[in-house]
Design a protein around this motif. Structure first.
Motif, mmCIF file in Angstrom:
data_model
loop_
_atom_site.group_PDB
_atom_site.id
_atom_site.type_symbol
_atom_site.label_atom_id
_atom_site.label_comp_id
_atom_site.label_asym_id
_atom_site.label_seq_id
_atom_site.Cartn_x
_atom_site.Cartn_y
_atom_site.Cartn_z
ATOM 1 N N PRO A 124 39.368 52.212 58.758
ATOM 2 C CA PRO A 124 40.282 53.035 57.945
ATOM 3 C C PRO A 124 41.310 52.151 57.295
ATOM 4 O O PRO A 124 41.865 51.253 57.913
ATOM 5 C CB PRO A 124 40.929 53.981 58.953
ATOM 6 N N GLY A 125 41.586 52.444 56.061
ATOM 7 C CA GLY A 125 42.578 51.658 55.337
ATOM 8 C C GLY A 125 41.989 50.470 54.632
ATOM 9 O O GLY A 125 42.586 49.882 53.744
ATOM 10 N N GLY A 126 40.745 50.094 55.059
ATOM 11 C CA GLY A 126 40.080 48.966 54.408
ATOM 12 C C GLY A 126 40.590 47.625 54.901
ATOM 13 O O GLY A 126 41.707 47.488 55.371
ATOM 14 N N ALA A 162 57.225 41.916 52.967
ATOM 15 C CA ALA A 162 56.117 42.899 52.973
ATOM 16 C C ALA A 162 55.510 43.029 54.337
ATOM 17 O O ALA A 162 55.110 44.100 54.766
ATOM 18 C CB ALA A 162 55.075 42.458 51.952
ATOM 19 N N ALA A 163 55.363 41.905 55.055
ATOM 20 C CA ALA A 163 54.732 41.962 56.375
ATOM 21 C C ALA A 163 55.573 42.717 57.366
ATOM 22 O O ALA A 163 55.074 43.404 58.238
ATOM 23 C CB ALA A 163 54.470 40.541 56.887
ATOM 24 N N THR A 164 56.915 42.595 57.245
ATOM 25 C CA THR A 164 57.781 43.282 58.195
ATOM 26 C C THR A 164 58.134 44.660 57.759
ATOM 27 O O THR A 164 58.775 45.408 58.484
ATOM 28 C CB THR A 164 59.063 42.477 58.400
ATOM 29 N N GLY A 165 57.681 45.089 56.557
ATOM 30 C CA GLY A 165 57.980 46.428 56.067
ATOM 31 C C GLY A 165 59.357 46.580 55.538
ATOM 32 O O GLY A 165 59.815 47.690 55.319
ATOM 33 N N GLU A 166 60.123 45.494 55.298
ATOM 34 C CA GLU A 166 61.487 45.605 54.802
ATOM 35 C C GLU A 166 61.473 45.700 53.295
ATOM 36 O O GLU A 166 60.702 45.043 52.622
ATOM 37 C CB GLU A 166 62.299 44.374 55.227
ATOM 38 N N THR A 216 47.771 42.014 46.865
ATOM 39 C CA THR A 216 47.191 41.979 48.223
ATOM 40 C C THR A 216 48.195 42.483 49.253
ATOM 41 O O THR A 216 47.876 43.285 50.135
ATOM 42 C CB THR A 216 46.756 40.550 48.559
ATOM 43 N N ILE A 217 49.451 42.017 49.114
ATOM 44 C CA ILE A 217 50.477 42.468 50.069
ATOM 45 C C ILE A 217 50.716 43.968 49.944
ATOM 46 O O ILE A 217 50.903 44.695 50.928
ATOM 47 C CB ILE A 217 51.768 41.666 49.840
ATOM 48 N N GLY A 218 50.679 44.489 48.704
ATOM 49 C CA GLY A 218 50.861 45.942 48.529
ATOM 50 C C GLY A 218 49.753 46.743 49.215
ATOM 51 O O GLY A 218 49.994 47.770 49.861
ATOM 52 N N SER A 219 48.514 46.266 49.041
ATOM 53 C CA SER A 219 47.399 46.986 49.697
ATOM 54 C C SER A 219 47.509 46.896 51.209
ATOM 55 O O SER A 219 47.225 47.873 51.929
ATOM 56 C CB SER A 219 46.063 46.423 49.210
ATOM 57 N N ILE A 267 48.779 49.408 56.437
ATOM 58 C CA ILE A 267 49.602 49.471 57.650
ATOM 59 C C ILE A 267 50.208 50.850 57.808
ATOM 60 O O ILE A 267 50.265 51.413 58.909
ATOM 61 C CB ILE A 267 50.690 48.379 57.598
ATOM 62 N N ARG A 268 50.680 51.421 56.705
ATOM 63 C CA ARG A 268 51.249 52.782 56.788
ATOM 64 C C ARG A 268 50.189 53.784 57.277
ATOM 65 O O ARG A 268 50.448 54.673 58.107
ATOM 66 C CB ARG A 268 51.792 53.196 55.418
ATOM 67 N N GLU A 269 48.974 53.686 56.722
ATOM 68 C CA GLU A 269 47.915 54.639 57.108
ATOM 69 C C GLU A 269 47.540 54.473 58.580
ATOM 70 O O GLU A 269 47.375 55.453 59.321
ATOM 71 C CB GLU A 269 46.688 54.417 56.232
#
Length: 461
Positions: free
Chosen positions: A1-3, A40-44, A102-105, A110-112
């Motif tokens: 899921p999420g790819g 992006a990795a930490t979600g900030e 790539t970071i956006g995807s 991660i959200r999903e």
């Protein structure tokens, strides 16, 4: 899921050393990429204070102690510095855009995954939640120390995403294995409830149908039982009537004696005995179809003479009348299975005799035991020929059939009286031996039945 994360983009090409003016720009871009990847990795959404990077263009001649620029020799035949710098900037910009996509995807994935794992926590319990938090904590700790190289950032994100995906598949498999009715979706619960309701209604309908069939069968059985009991009661009443009739008929002379088998033990016996007789008339109704010969309808034996009076048809011989062991053949034919009225008269005077069948005189004769009186005190048997007084019967001489209205008079009846008796126009019981129920006993299986001989005779015609 999420790819899975997309292919890791190749690190940006480093600018040629000969382009000394590009180094400040390249350093600033690399710092921006690292900062963007870490955020992006930490979600900030924004970098915290104190860790913000600012890129500022610097002139070529302003290199200070913090950014020493080694001299780069110019190679012959190379592009002008402005063109080479422009190409490098475009290539770096394209690389940055690819990394940003790539970071956006990865951020969306991660959200999903976070949403799915949050739903799994409620179904899987504390152990799954603790494992997820631990795993997520590991991810955050690991990602908090991400290296500054964008290629390593992307590679680390790929490994983290794969780990999360494997854990999610494990949780989903465990959820399917441990799912209970309470954890089922609402629509599935409703479908199961409807199905159970349908099955319950079908079961109740079948039970009701079986109850109806049981009730119907009970009613039919009750009706059949009642009908059977009614028929049995009717038969019992008829048997009771017949049993009463055997001992007390409506009319004392309306009965018959049945001797259905040719044996030496079926017979009837007249209770009264004969007085001394100088003449007599014997009349009776007979029905027999036995062959050969009907046997012995009656015999009278006295001590010293077993054949005092005998009427017999034995084998292929004609019917014979024996008196004191003397014989006269009678022209009678009565073995056709129909009722016939037979009368025989005799007188000691010249031994005269007459034979009547159905009211008509068929024969007459004389010299049959003339001047011999009939001896008294003997035994009168119906259906058997006696070799001794009251016994020693011979089955070959037994009567087979039915008889009724056996009467004896001590005189010779007139032909007119005999015709009236045969026509049932008059009732003349014998004055010596009358045909009444209490004067006849049966033995060996012989039976007495109610009968109206005149009516049955009409049926035979």
């Amino acid at each position: 899921p999420g790819g899975r994360p997309g292919p890791t983009p190749s690190p940006p090409r480093r600018p040629p050393r000969s382009s000394a003016g590009m180094l400040p720009v390249v350093a600033g871009l690399l710092l921006a990429v690292a900062a963007g990847g870490r955020g992006a990795a930490t979600g900030e959404q924004e970098s915290p204070p104190g860790s913000r990077f600012v890129c500022t263009s610097m002139p070529l001649d302003a290199a200070g102690a913090g950014c020493p620029l080694p001299p780069v020799p110019m190679q012959g035949g190379a592009l002008p510095p402005e063109e080479e710098l422009r190409a490098t900037v475009l290539q770096l910009r394209e690389t940055v855009l690819q990394q940003k996509e790539t970071i956006g995807s990865q951020r969306d994935a991660i959200r999903e995954l976070t949403g799915k794992l949050s739903r799994c926590e409620s179904a899987d319990g504390k152990s799954a939640a603790g494992t997820w938090k631990k795993e997520l904590g590991k991810g955050k700790d690991t990602m908090g120390d991400l290296p500054r190289d964008p290629a390593q950032v992307i590679d680390q994100l790929s490994r983290t995403m794969q780990t999360l995906k494997d854990r999610l598949e494990s949780l989903e498999h465990q959820l399917r294995a441990n799912v209970s009715y309470a954890a089922l979706p609402n629509d599935l619960r409703e479908m199961l409830q409807r199905r159970l309701g349908d099955l319950e209604r079908q079961l109740l309908s079948k039970v009701a149908e079986l109850e109806d069939e049981k009730s119907l069968l009970h009613n039919e059985t009750s009706a059949h039982r009642q009908k059977t009991e009614t028929a049995l009661n009717a038969l019992l009443e008829r048997v009771s009537e017949l049993e009463k009739g055997n001992s007390a008929f409506k009319s004392p002379d309306e009965f018959k004696v049945s001797l259905p088998l040719r044996t030496n033990y079926l017979y009837g016996k007249i209770k009264k005995t004969l007085p001394e007789l100088y003449a007599f008339t014997v009349c009776l109704w007979l029905r027999s179809s036995a062959s050969p010969g009907i046997g012995t309808p009656f015999s009278y034996a006295v001590p010293g003479q077993a054949n005092e009076i005998v009427l017999i048809e034995w084998g292929n011989n004609p019917i014979e009348l024996l008196i004191n062991d003397k014989v006269a053949q009678l022209p009678l034919f009565i073995s056709d299975g129909k009722w016939h009225h037979i009368c025989i008269t005799w007188t000691t005077r010249d031994g005269m005799w007459e034979a009547f069948q159905d009211g008509e005189k068929l024969g007459t004769g004389e010299n049959l035991a003339p001047w011999h009186p009939i001896k008294p005190g003997g035994v009168l048997i119906l259906g058997q020929e006696q070799d001794t007084v009251g016994g020693r019967f011979d089955a070959t001489q037994a009567f087979v059939g039915e008889m009724s209205q056996f009467n004896i008079w001590d005189r010779v009846l007139k032909a007119e009286d005999i015709m009236n008796i045969a026509n049932c126009s008059t009732n003349m019981p014998g004055n010596i031996i009358p045909w009444v129920d209490n004067n006849v006993d049966v033995f060996g299986g012989a039976t007495k039945w109610p009968v109206e001989t005149c009516e049955e005779r009409l049926l035979d015609l």
